[in-house]
Design a protein around this motif. Structure first.
Motif, PDB file in Angstrom:
ATOM      1  N   GLN A 157       0.862  -1.134   0.003  1.00  0.00           N
ATOM      2  CA  GLN A 157       0.045  -0.065  -0.135  1.00  0.00           C
ATOM      3  C   GLN A 157       0.742   1.289   0.058  1.00  0.00           C
ATOM      4  OE1 GLN A 157      -3.235  -0.077  -0.284  1.00  0.00           O
ATOM      5  NE2 GLN A 157      -3.247   2.328  -0.318  1.00  0.00           N
ATOM      6  N   LYS A 177       2.504   4.923   0.346  1.00  0.00           N
ATOM      7  CA  LYS A 177       2.363   5.910   1.236  1.00  0.00           C
ATOM      8  C   LYS A 177       1.949   6.914   0.355  1.00  0.00           C
ATOM      9  CE  LYS A 177       5.748   4.321   4.489  1.00  0.00           C
ATOM     10  NZ  LYS A 177       6.571   4.323   5.656  1.00  0.00           N
ATOM     11  N   LYS A 232       1.606  14.149   2.802  1.00  0.00           N
ATOM     12  CA  LYS A 232       0.916  14.856   3.927  1.00  0.00           C
ATOM     13  C   LYS A 232      -0.407  15.628   3.191  1.00  0.00           C
ATOM     14  CE  LYS A 232       4.320  15.486   7.170  1.00  0.00           C
ATOM     15  NZ  LYS A 232       5.167  16.538   7.972  1.00  0.00           N
ATOM     16  N   GLU A 268      -5.399  12.957   3.587  1.00  0.00           N
ATOM     17  CA  GLU A 268      -6.158  12.597   4.549  1.00  0.00           C
ATOM     18  C   GLU A 268      -7.490  13.416   4.417  1.00  0.00           C
ATOM     19  OE1 GLU A 268      -3.024  13.323   6.162  1.00  0.00           O
ATOM     20  OE2 GLU A 268      -2.541  11.379   5.661  1.00  0.00           O
TER      21      GLU A 268
END
Length: 47
Positions: A34, A36, A39, A42
């Protein structure tokens, strides 16, 4: 020339946002990998 560059950069930025949103809301079929996420990605999560 500046106008063309600006239009192309807007298209590339919107495409990058759509790809990131798609990547956040999907999971990998293989359980071992999976990638990364960057930032701030989300915030695009729908669930």
């Amino acid at each position: 020339m500046k106008k063309v560059t600006f239009k192309i950069s807007k298209i590339v930025a919107s495409l990058a946002l759509m790809v990131t949103a798609l990547n956040v809301n999907t999971t990998c079929l293989f359980l071992l990998h999976q990638p990364k996420l960057p930032k701030g990605a989300e915030k695009l999560y729908k669930y």
